[in-house]
Design a protein around this motif. Structure first.
Motif, PDB file in Angstrom:
ATOM      1  N   PRO A  94      -7.703 -13.115 -21.183  1.00  0.00           N
ATOM      2  CA  PRO A  94      -8.186 -11.733 -21.264  1.00  0.00           C
ATOM      3  C   PRO A  94      -7.290 -10.906 -22.175  1.00  0.00           C
ATOM      4  O   PRO A  94      -6.124 -11.247 -22.387  1.00  0.00           O
ATOM      5  N   PRO A  95      -7.818  -9.830 -22.726  1.00  0.00           N
ATOM      6  CA  PRO A  95      -7.022  -8.991 -23.640  1.00  0.00           C
ATOM      7  C   PRO A  95      -5.746  -8.496 -22.978  1.00  0.00           C
ATOM      8  O   PRO A  95      -5.731  -8.192 -21.784  1.00  0.00           O
ATOM      9  N   PHE A  96      -4.699  -8.425 -23.767  1.00  0.00           N
ATOM     10  CA  PHE A  96      -3.420  -7.923 -23.261  1.00  0.00           C
ATOM     11  C   PHE A  96      -3.568  -6.439 -22.941  1.00  0.00           C
ATOM     12  O   PHE A  96      -3.976  -5.647 -23.792  1.00  0.00           O
ATOM     13  N   PRO A  97      -3.236  -6.020 -21.706  1.00  0.00           N
ATOM     14  CA  PRO A  97      -3.479  -4.627 -21.301  1.00  0.00           C
ATOM     15  C   PRO A  97      -2.416  -3.670 -21.831  1.00  0.00           C
ATOM     16  O   PRO A  97      -1.246  -4.012 -21.955  1.00  0.00           O
ATOM     17  N   ASN A  98      -2.853  -2.480 -22.111  1.00  0.00           N
ATOM     18  CA  ASN A  98      -1.924  -1.420 -22.489  1.00  0.00           C
ATOM     19  C   ASN A  98      -1.326  -0.787 -21.235  1.00  0.00           C
ATOM     20  O   ASN A  98      -1.955  -0.746 -20.170  1.00  0.00           O
ATOM     21  N   GLY A  99      -0.119  -0.291 -21.346  1.00  0.00           N
ATOM     22  CA  GLY A  99       0.499   0.462 -20.259  1.00  0.00           C
ATOM     23  C   GLY A  99       1.021  -0.372 -19.113  1.00  0.00           C
ATOM     24  O   GLY A  99       1.327   0.162 -18.044  1.00  0.00           O
ATOM     25  N   LEU A 100       1.127  -1.690 -19.299  1.00  0.00           N
ATOM     26  CA  LEU A 100       1.633  -2.553 -18.234  1.00  0.00           C
ATOM     27  C   LEU A 100       3.142  -2.645 -18.370  1.00  0.00           C
ATOM     28  O   LEU A 100       3.675  -3.458 -19.120  1.00  0.00           O
ATOM     29  N   THR A 101       3.852  -1.804 -17.638  1.00  0.00           N
ATOM     30  CA  THR A 101       5.296  -1.651 -17.800  1.00  0.00           C
ATOM     31  C   THR A 101       5.987  -1.727 -16.449  1.00  0.00           C
ATOM     32  O   THR A 101       5.509  -1.137 -15.472  1.00  0.00           O
ATOM     33  N   PRO A 102       7.116  -2.432 -16.361  1.00  0.00           N
ATOM     34  CA  PRO A 102       7.849  -2.503 -15.089  1.00  0.00           C
ATOM     35  C   PRO A 102       8.169  -1.126 -14.536  1.00  0.00           C
ATOM     36  O   PRO A 102       8.594  -0.225 -15.275  1.00  0.00           O
ATOM     37  N   ARG A 126       6.093   1.072 -13.358  1.00  0.00           N
ATOM     38  CA  ARG A 126       5.017   2.052 -13.495  1.00  0.00           C
ATOM     39  C   ARG A 126       3.740   1.525 -12.862  1.00  0.00           C
ATOM     40  O   ARG A 126       3.544   0.335 -12.749  1.00  0.00           O
ATOM     41  N   SER A 127       2.855   2.448 -12.514  1.00  0.00           N
ATOM     42  CA  SER A 127       1.580   2.070 -11.926  1.00  0.00           C
ATOM     43  C   SER A 127       0.538   1.855 -13.019  1.00  0.00           C
ATOM     44  O   SER A 127       0.478   2.612 -13.991  1.00  0.00           O
ATOM     45  N   SER A 128      -0.247   0.805 -12.850  1.00  0.00           N
ATOM     46  CA  SER A 128      -1.319   0.489 -13.784  1.00  0.00           C
ATOM     47  C   SER A 128      -2.315  -0.411 -13.076  1.00  0.00           C
ATOM     48  O   SER A 128      -1.911  -1.352 -12.375  1.00  0.00           O
ATOM     49  N   PRO A 129      -3.616  -0.161 -13.229  1.00  0.00           N
ATOM     50  CA  PRO A 129      -4.607  -1.049 -12.620  1.00  0.00           C
ATOM     51  C   PRO A 129      -4.449  -2.500 -13.062  1.00  0.00           C
ATOM     52  O   PRO A 129      -4.810  -3.421 -12.324  1.00  0.00           O
ATOM     53  N   SER A 130      -3.878  -2.706 -14.260  1.00  0.00           N
ATOM     54  CA  SER A 130      -3.692  -4.061 -14.768  1.00  0.00           C
ATOM     55  C   SER A 130      -2.655  -4.841 -13.970  1.00  0.00           C
ATOM     56  O   SER A 130      -2.615  -6.075 -14.051  1.00  0.00           O
ATOM     57  N   ALA A 131      -1.808  -4.141 -13.215  1.00  0.00           N
ATOM     58  CA  ALA A 131      -0.772  -4.825 -12.441  1.00  0.00           C
ATOM     59  C   ALA A 131      -1.389  -5.762 -11.411  1.00  0.00           C
ATOM     60  O   ALA A 131      -0.845  -6.836 -11.139  1.00  0.00           O
ATOM     61  N   LYS A 132      -2.546  -5.394 -10.853  1.00  0.00           N
ATOM     62  CA  LYS A 132      -3.200  -6.254  -9.870  1.00  0.00           C
ATOM     63  C   LYS A 132      -3.613  -7.586 -10.501  1.00  0.00           C
ATOM     64  O   LYS A 132      -3.463  -8.654  -9.895  1.00  0.00           O
ATOM     65  N   SER A 147       1.671 -13.849  -0.097  1.00  0.00           N
ATOM     66  CA  SER A 147       1.713 -12.813   0.940  1.00  0.00           C
ATOM     67  C   SER A 147       1.941 -11.418   0.357  1.00  0.00           C
ATOM     68  O   SER A 147       1.736 -10.410   1.053  1.00  0.00           O
ATOM     69  N   VAL A 148       2.361 -11.337  -0.918  1.00  0.00           N
ATOM     70  CA  VAL A 148       2.611 -10.036  -1.546  1.00  0.00           C
ATOM     71  C   VAL A 148       1.268  -9.353  -1.796  1.00  0.00           C
ATOM     72  O   VAL A 148       0.388  -9.911  -2.470  1.00  0.00           O
ATOM     73  N   PRO A 149       1.065  -8.142  -1.253  1.00  0.00           N
ATOM     74  CA  PRO A 149      -0.220  -7.458  -1.449  1.00  0.00           C
ATOM     75  C   PRO A 149      -0.404  -7.010  -2.894  1.00  0.00           C
ATOM     76  O   PRO A 149       0.569  -6.646  -3.574  1.00  0.00           O
ATOM     77  N   LEU A 150      -1.653  -7.060  -3.367  1.00  0.00           N
ATOM     78  CA  LEU A 150      -1.957  -6.586  -4.712  1.00  0.00           C
ATOM     79  C   LEU A 150      -1.866  -5.068  -4.748  1.00  0.00           C
ATOM     80  O   LEU A 150      -2.335  -4.375  -3.837  1.00  0.00           O
ATOM     81  N   ALA A 151      -1.258  -4.529  -5.790  1.00  0.00           N
ATOM     82  CA  ALA A 151      -1.086  -3.082  -5.914  1.00  0.00           C
ATOM     83  C   ALA A 151      -1.007  -2.702  -7.383  1.00  0.00           C
ATOM     84  O   ALA A 151      -0.675  -3.533  -8.242  1.00  0.00           O
ATOM     85  N   ASP A 152      -1.309  -1.431  -7.676  1.00  0.00           N
ATOM     86  CA  ASP A 152      -1.218  -0.944  -9.050  1.00  0.00           C
ATOM     87  C   ASP A 152       0.225  -0.850  -9.517  1.00  0.00           C
ATOM     88  O   ASP A 152       0.490  -0.837 -10.722  1.00  0.00           O
ATOM     89  N   ASN A 153       1.165  -0.782  -8.575  1.00  0.00           N
ATOM     90  CA  ASN A 153       2.564  -0.609  -8.937  1.00  0.00           C
ATOM     91  C   ASN A 153       3.180  -1.915  -9.427  1.00  0.00           C
ATOM     92  O   ASN A 153       3.089  -2.951  -8.761  1.00  0.00           O
ATOM     93  N   TYR A 154       3.790  -1.872 -10.586  1.00  0.00           N
ATOM     94  CA  TYR A 154       4.511  -3.024 -11.162  1.00  0.00           C
ATOM     95  C   TYR A 154       5.903  -2.993 -10.537  1.00  0.00           C
ATOM     96  O   TYR A 154       6.874  -2.598 -11.163  1.00  0.00           O
ATOM     97  N   GLY A 155       5.967  -3.393  -9.265  1.00  0.00           N
ATOM     98  CA  GLY A 155       7.169  -3.218  -8.480  1.00  0.00           C
ATOM     99  C   GLY A 155       8.169  -4.347  -8.578  1.00  0.00           C
ATOM    100  O   GLY A 155       8.013  -5.284  -9.366  1.00  0.00           O
ATOM    101  N   ASN A 186      16.532 -12.613 -17.837  1.00  0.00           N
ATOM    102  CA  ASN A 186      15.872 -12.058 -16.650  1.00  0.00           C
ATOM    103  C   ASN A 186      15.024 -10.839 -17.001  1.00  0.00           C
ATOM    104  O   ASN A 186      15.009  -9.832 -16.287  1.00  0.00           O
ATOM    105  N   ASP A 187      14.327 -10.933 -18.118  1.00  0.00           N
ATOM    106  CA  ASP A 187      13.487  -9.838 -18.606  1.00  0.00           C
ATOM    107  C   ASP A 187      12.267  -9.685 -17.691  1.00  0.00           C
ATOM    108  O   ASP A 187      11.485 -10.619 -17.543  1.00  0.00           O
ATOM    109  N   PRO A 188      12.051  -8.508 -17.086  1.00  0.00           N
ATOM    110  CA  PRO A 188      10.912  -8.327 -16.177  1.00  0.00           C
ATOM    111  C   PRO A 188       9.621  -7.902 -16.865  1.00  0.00           C
ATOM    112  O   PRO A 188       8.610  -7.670 -16.200  1.00  0.00           O
ATOM    113  N   SER A 189       9.637  -7.775 -18.197  1.00  0.00           N
ATOM    114  CA  SER A 189       8.455  -7.314 -18.927  1.00  0.00           C
ATOM    115  C   SER A 189       7.594  -8.502 -19.338  1.00  0.00           C
ATOM    116  O   SER A 189       8.111  -9.492 -19.866  1.00  0.00           O
ATOM    117  N   ILE A 190       6.310  -8.394 -19.124  1.00  0.00           N
ATOM    118  CA  ILE A 190       5.405  -9.439 -19.582  1.00  0.00           C
ATOM    119  C   ILE A 190       4.943  -9.087 -21.000  1.00  0.00           C
ATOM    120  O   ILE A 190       4.416  -7.999 -21.241  1.00  0.00           O
TER     121      ILE A 190
END
Length: 350
Positions: free
Chosen positions: A269-277, A279-285, A300-308, A331-335
């Motif tokens: 799928p297309p790489f989403p904009n605004g997907l940043t550690p 921050r909240s983004s619908p793409s995080a789910k 067991s981790v619940p799906l959420a908009d937060n890139y936590g 240990n870069d947390p950015s995708i």
């Protein structure tokens, strides 16, 4: 002059010409386009790698060297005739070369001697690196030479070019010697002969033409090594072929390469904009679900908009495993885009 063909058309053209193609994870969006344009394209440049070992060579042309980041070509042609696609778009293969040579390629006439480096070749040429030490003694197997011929012919046919559009690195850039071990005149004659008939679709070594559904195990190979070579997880190979612990395979054994039901090539799928550690983004789910599907994030981790923090930790582990560091930090947390594509490719195989 021509617009570069799409990734789908490139794969189709190569396979129609009888090339055994292996698509490396993330290759369709892996390029150097941020450094300059790719296109209009005018021809194909053939190189040798000055390396040995297929897995090692694929890794090098994907990652590059210090001061010369990958991808270093569009496709790497191995000793057995397999073409590994590693990039699509601008790649670091041709460098600066002679503008008079480019004009001769465009006019499809004889080449002048390359004596200047005044033109960006990465804009104007597709590039194939060929696995060879380049010392004049390392052999060129028949299957490899045939694959070089077929790959060059495939692009000529796709663009309506003559064999004059196929050149060697040594014909483009002053001081280069590659490819060493055969002449470009000989290769252009082979391409010319091939273009006089319809695409043969015959095998160029390795697997049957146009397919990567089976793989014949060679002496000393392991599931993990084959998985790295083909760009898929070895666990999927074991599962598809009912290989149980201790996961022993034998030379000559035919392995089925797992595919999605219905075949075809998977496009992430297309790489989403605004997907940043952080921050909240619908793409995080979507990212979290794919991390779960590939075993990097606990289910067991619940799906959420937060890139936590838990998502960040999973991404950092994934990046570390695959040497994907978008910020250059361990240990870069950015995708990144390439990590996104690879993650979905792995998910697709499950």
């Amino acid at each position: 002059m021509a617009t570069p063909i799409s990734a789908d058309r490139l794969v189709a053209a190569l396979r129609a010409e009888g090339v055994h193609v292996v698509e490396r994870p993330g290759w369709r969006t892996y390029n150097r386009n941020h450094k300059g344009p790719f296109g209009p394209v005018n021809g194909v440049v053939i190189h040798h790698t000055v390396t040995s070992g297929t897995s090692n060579t694929v890794s090098i042309v994907e990652r590059g060297y210090a001061g010369l980041p990958g991808p270093l070509c569009h496709g790497m042609i191995a000793k057995d005739g397999t073409v590994y696609l590693v990039g699509h778009g601008r790649t670091n293969h041709a460098g600066r070369g002679d503008g008079d040579v480019l004009r001769a390629v465009i006019a499809e006439r004889g080449l002048p001697a390359a004596n200047e480096a005044d033109t960006d070749g990465n804009t104007h040429f597709y590039g194939f690196e060929c696995e060879n030490r380049g010392d004049g003694r390392d052999p060129w197997p028949k299957a490899q030479l045939e694959a070089i011929e077929r790959a060059a012919a495939a692009l000529c046919r796709a663009h309506g070019w003559s064999p004059a559009s196929v050149i060697g690195h040594k014909e483009w850039q002053p001081g280069k010697v590659d490819p060493k071990g055969f002449t470009m005149g000989w290769l252009r004659e082979r391409v010319s002969a091939r273009l006089k008939s319809k695409p043969s679709g015959g095998s160029s070594g390795g697997a049957s033409a146009g397919a990567s559904s089976t793989y014949v195990v060679k002496n000393g190979e392991t599931l993990s090594g084959i998985g790295n070579k083909l760009g898929i997880r070895w666990e999927l190979l074991a599962q598809a072929n009912k290989v149980k612990k201790p996961f022993v395979i034998t030379p000559g054994q035919k392995l089925t390469i797992p595919r999605k039901a219905g075949g075809g090539t998977y496009t992430p799928p297309p790489f989403p904009n605004g997907l940043t550690p952080g921050r909240s983004s619908p793409s995080a789910k979507g990212l979290q679900q794919t991390l779960k599907d590939t075993g990097w994030l606990d289910r067991s981790v619940p799906l959420a908009d937060n890139y936590g923090p838990k998502t960040q930790k999973a991404v950092a582990s994934f990046n570390h495993k695959h040497n994907l560091f978008t910020t250059g930090r361990p240990n870069d947390p950015s995708i990144g885009r390439r990590g996104w594509d690879l993650l979905h490719q792995l998910s697709y195989g499950n």
